[in-house]
Design a protein around this motif. Sequence first.
Motif, PDB file in Angstrom:
ATOM      1  N   GLU C  69     -49.480  59.428  14.634  1.00  0.00           N
ATOM      2  CA  GLU C  69     -48.632  60.556  14.234  1.00  0.00           C
ATOM      3  C   GLU C  69     -49.423  61.836  13.978  1.00  0.00           C
ATOM      4  N   LYS C 134     -43.921  56.283  15.226  1.00  0.00           N
ATOM      5  CA  LYS C 134     -43.696  57.595  14.624  1.00  0.00           C
ATOM      6  C   LYS C 134     -44.243  58.707  15.519  1.00  0.00           C
ATOM      7  N   SER C 135     -43.427  59.722  15.743  1.00  0.00           N
ATOM      8  CA  SER C 135     -43.771  60.915  16.516  1.00  0.00           C
ATOM      9  C   SER C 135     -44.175  60.619  17.961  1.00  0.00           C
ATOM     10  N   ILE C 151     -32.817  55.247  12.826  1.00  0.00           N
ATOM     11  CA  ILE C 151     -34.137  55.106  13.439  1.00  0.00           C
ATOM     12  C   ILE C 151     -35.183  54.820  12.376  1.00  0.00           C
ATOM     13  N   THR C 152     -35.972  53.786  12.629  1.00  0.00           N
ATOM     14  CA  THR C 152     -37.087  53.471  11.739  1.00  0.00           C
ATOM     15  C   THR C 152     -38.375  53.731  12.490  1.00  0.00           C
ATOM     16  N   THR C 153     -39.279  54.457  11.831  1.00  0.00           N
ATOM     17  CA  THR C 153     -40.527  54.795  12.522  1.00  0.00           C
ATOM     18  C   THR C 153     -41.676  53.984  11.958  1.00  0.00           C
ATOM     19  N   TYR C 154     -42.604  53.655  12.833  1.00  0.00           N
ATOM     20  CA  TYR C 154     -43.732  52.802  12.457  1.00  0.00           C
ATOM     21  C   TYR C 154     -45.041  53.463  12.839  1.00  0.00           C
ATOM     22  N   ASP C 155     -46.088  52.899  12.264  1.00  0.00           N
ATOM     23  CA  ASP C 155     -47.445  53.324  12.560  1.00  0.00           C
ATOM     24  C   ASP C 155     -47.932  52.853  13.905  1.00  0.00           C
ATOM     25  N   SER C 156     -47.274  51.838  14.393  1.00  0.00           N
ATOM     26  CA  SER C 156     -47.720  51.225  15.636  1.00  0.00           C
ATOM     27  C   SER C 156     -46.506  50.652  16.342  1.00  0.00           C
ATOM     28  N   VAL C 158     -46.555  48.125  18.048  1.00  0.00           N
ATOM     29  CA  VAL C 158     -46.645  46.679  17.886  1.00  0.00           C
ATOM     30  C   VAL C 158     -45.953  46.248  16.590  1.00  0.00           C
ATOM     31  N   THR C 159     -46.173  47.023  15.535  1.00  0.00           N
ATOM     32  CA  THR C 159     -45.505  46.700  14.275  1.00  0.00           C
ATOM     33  C   THR C 159     -43.997  46.764  14.440  1.00  0.00           C
ATOM     34  N   ASP C 163     -41.074  43.728  14.022  1.00  0.00           N
ATOM     35  CA  ASP C 163     -39.949  43.809  13.094  1.00  0.00           C
ATOM     36  C   ASP C 163     -38.625  43.469  13.786  1.00  0.00           C
TER      37      ASP C 163
END
Lengths: 229, 229, 246, 240, 240
Positions: C69, C134-135, C151-156, C158-159, C163
């Motif tokens: 991000e 994310k982004s 919408i749920t944003t993640y760091d990766s 893969v993560t 989920d």
Amino acid sequence: MFDILLSSYPMFLEATFLTLRLTAISLIMGCGVGLLIAFFRISHSKALQTIAHVYITVIRGTPLIVQIMVLYFGITEIVTLSSFWAGAFALAIHNGAYIAEIFRGSIQSIDRGQMEAAKSLGMSYPLAMRRIILPQAFKRAIPPLGNQFIIGLKDSSLVAYVGMQELWGTGLGEAASNYRQLDTYLVVGLYYLVLVLIFTYVVNRLENRLNTGAAKKKSKGYDSASQSV
Amino acid sequence: MFDILLSSYPMFLEATFLTLRLTAISLIMGCGVGLLIAFFRISHSKALQTIAHVYITVIRGTPLIVQIMVLYFGITEIVTLSSFWAGAFALAIHNGAYIAEIFRGSIQSIDRGQMEAAKSLGMSYPLAMRRIILPQAFKRAIPPLGNQFIIGLKDSSLVAYVGMQELWGTGLGEAASNYRQLDTYLVVGLYYLVLVLIFTYVVNRLENRLNTGAAKKKSKGYDSASQSV
Amino acid sequence: GTSQSTGETAGEQGAKDPNKKDFTYAMSGVYKPFNFKENGELMGFDVEIGQALAEKMGMNPVPITNPFETIIQGLQAKKYDTVIGSLTITPEREKAVAFSNVYYRSGAQIFVAAGNDSIKSADDLKGKRIGVQKSSSYEQQALKLTDKSNITTYDSDVTALMDLPTGRLDAVITDQMVGFRYMKEVPDKIKDVGEPLSHDNQGIALRKDDKELLEKVNKALDEIIKDGTYQKISEKWFGRNILGSE
Amino acid sequence: MIEVKNLYKSFGSLTVLKGVDLQVGEREVVVLLGASGSGKSTLLRCLNFLEMHDQGEIHVNGQRIDPKTTDLNKFRTEVGMVFQHFNLFPHKTVLENVIEAPVYVKKTPPDRAREEAYALLEKVGMRDKADVYPDMLSGGQKQRVAIARALAMKPKIMLFDEPTSALDPELVGEVLQVMKQLAKEGMTMVVVTHEMGFAREVADRAVFMDNGQILEQGEPEHFFTNPQQERTRQFLNSIL
Amino acid sequence: MIEVKNLYKSFGSLTVLKGVDLQVGEREVVVLLGASGSGKSTLLRCLNFLEMHDQGEIHVNGQRIDPKTTDLNKFRTEVGMVFQHFNLFPHKTVLENVIEAPVYVKKTPPDRAREEAYALLEKVGMRDKADVYPDMLSGGQKQRVAIARALAMKPKIMLFDEPTSALDPELVGEVLQVMKQLAKEGMTMVVVTHEMGFAREVADRAVFMDNGQILEQGEPEHFFTNPQQERTRQFLNSIL
Ligand SMILES: Nc1ncnc2c1ncn2[C@@H]1O[C@H](COP(=O)(O)OP(=O)(O)OP(=O)(O)O)[C@@H](O)[C@H]1O
Ligand SMILES: Nc1ncnc2c1ncn2[C@@H]1O[C@H](COP(=O)(O)OP(=O)(O)OP(=O)(O)O)[C@@H](O)[C@H]1O
Ligand SMILES: [Mg+2]
Ligand SMILES: [Mg+2]
């Protein structure tokens, strides 16, 4: 910076409410957890004491972000939760350990004569706890609890990393699309600062109100700022 | 979980050393910052007092992750730093505010008679500070400082979000490639826990050693665990 | 280049030649198989492309990880000189950075939990909970399919994929290669749905004023494509050439 | 009324009571004397089971009180206790302090409890301070409220553990006055105190404890003027 | 030696010194008396500028001491002060307490400072405790070390602020003994104390302060037996 502050306040205000809701719920639950664990710690059962001790040691011995991630994915193996509730539970479990220590401290700070007087009047342990000890302990817990609430508010920013679009999550997203991260982050910081200052003010007021009822205990009496050391 | 613990310990050990180096450097710098700000706060200059007050309020009023991001990108506008040093400075500035309050508290807890005695012997303010007040204050600061160091160690995990591959950064990367985040995060948590427990032990030892020199102050004398409230 | 790599940010990739300048290139490091870490070692398609480019340019390859991000911000802040991190070329991003020629083409794909039979195509995503990096450009695509609150944003990425089986998400949009790799390594958890949403061009990002390096990168990219180096790397990671064509 | 037989009590390795035997008859006032650390407080606290004895027996009204089979909370309603440091509940007014136990333990209707409380406060001369918080009272006033609070449970026995020793000298009298009144009304009382005037005037018996045992006892007049034991004589000299 | 002219000092709205005039001659011992709050400590602290006066003048050896133009740190080396609560440095041994200022302020070579310190400790009877930390000493011992510490700077004047009033009665004598010795050797001293024996025996003059002013002064013999002012008489009655 000011343009961001002006142009995007509806979005940030909405995120602020989410942050506040999340903080409030997690701290309320945290108080419940904390009270329970505090009772465990002062109970006479070795098993309960050990549970409480391990819980507090583990929570205070690991970073919050790790706890959030573990709980976010760990809780799910038992029950499926939305990211709001997963985040709220993670924060509650985290804050619970700190709140437990606050409650334990404030309960144990009540003169033991209070419990003895209550017992000598025929009150049972739970009744004496409820009517005599806890009301006094809660009052004493307010300052450190207020402090913990402020910490909890700030710490709630970390649930941005499990996808919550609260204040910090919103800030991250915004910065990634306007490419002005420094300004955006400063704006988010300002929102937190204002929340913390408001909360500090409220806690101080509450403390003062509670203190005027009983006799005020004066501190040593020097003005610390003008002290010459 | 145990397979991860066994198979990837060289990587995590390396990351642990990076975490320790980062924590140590940022806390050493934080102590410097803290001492300076503490002096500002107890100085007679309104301007310095205000600087210290604003600094402490802002740092304690905003989340660490926001501070890290602001400083990481903000510092860069002035000087280009590697992510290690940017992270270390951010943590130092953050911890500095808390350490400042610890130092201020411990300096002000020294009886003012000490400063007066020193002055009456002809010592200048700086000399009296250095020879008389600070040695006593430092000793008193050790328990809260130890506590802050533990917090600093855990908080260092957040520099993972500016790209540092310390313990948590390594854990995040590993989980994204082995597809087993819960186990991986638990392993990382275990590393932190062990570090914190070791550190707690060391601080307790240090405290005891310093206390045996002078007369021991006894606490109220009940065993808290066996208290009946 | 101004980055003073300390080696903290990336695994040391062999001995450095002190006479050569550093070629610093960033990636998230959590985007298997394009870039990821295994036992502390950074590897993947992006890493090796960077190494090949550096070699052609006579520079030291220094791969660096940075959260996705803030990967463009880090570039602008001169933490590194390029991003070889599977950045999709979008008009938005082109306002902020300069892109090299396309270095691979791939598709945005919808993935759902293995047992989910209710989502069969993009049209079924209305009102559904979608997880994205994310982004990322996938976040923009998701916004067209459902509303923001879902919408749920993640760091990766893969993560986000992980989920899916938890039931917290209905779908994830990411690069098809990322999802396929996960499906291969962890069978029976997720599945792909429908046709790719888009075919995206991925580019190497540089600072806009860094024209000299842009030219060098484009030239080196041409060379590794022509001399078969690119082909070899692509085959190694995907079993085929992912350069594609427009 | 109370019969203590061969009572033993240790804290860790420290044996504080070493075989105490004591009888207190109905309407009797017993004063307990002894040096600091001799075990007076511990004995008193064993009598209402704030401390559990290790060995020996305690009988009240002919019935053995065994902590295992007796409802101690119920038992304690019959034994009032007044502490050296008052232990009033600081978050409750004087009136609330007095009605707390009747209402929440005995389930007395609040209205009746309040009525009775006013009467008790009247008796100890604290009627006009009913709505004040303990923090606003002098030590003597606090102790009088504490006595009223204990009396509100209508105990059959009252225990006093140095009720006046935390008070400024000029406030001791008002508390002793209340206690004298109580004795006159026929309350059974066990009082730890060093107030010799009170002991002489009010007590039926003086009991001297030394090192966890009862060394000597007798009628106050006789006891004070002509103690049998050397140790008792020493002690009386030191406090008179 | 010391001349105080029309000294005023306020803390906020509270005026503590209200025009004090005082002369102390060389080798003179002056005892300062007065009720609590009358301003004795404040006057003493003004004399070595631990407090700054608001108005008035302080002359020492014929020279006016103006905080703005004088190096106060240097000036204070010439005025020793002994405090009610000793204020020894707890992190330093007795010897280190004594040599601290000579070594770090006067730059005396440590060896010589140590030699002189041993001589001073000998004089106050604390030679054998040189390597002990203050925590291990009784109050009287602490105060004697504090006197030695002040003397180590070779001051021309010594100020004592109730040097014995924090001591157990049986320890007062040993400190007064040291002070008497000092007076005999010709030290100029200003002593706040309520020890009448000391005042009678040692002081050249007694000064009575009341409400921030000097109300009366005179030779001790005359002053104590035949005070002129009603207020002085009252005060003397209250402490004798
Ligand atoms: N809860 C406790 N734990 C450990 N030791 C205790 C406890 N309570 C009392 N003691 C010890 O038992 C001994 C007797 O104490 P007790 O209070 O009965 O003496 P006392 O006769 O009431 O003395 P005082 O006149 O000082 O009140 C003392 O040495 C005391 O330290
Ligand atoms: N630093 C200060 N700030 C405010 N008020 C002060 C300060 N120091 C002294 N005072 C006040 O000035 C008045 C005189 O104090 P001072 O200590 O000089 O009296 P004293 O004669 O030495 O009394 P004592 O016998 O109790 O020591 C007192 O009312 C005191 O409260
Ligand atoms: Mg007792
Ligand atoms: Mg004084």
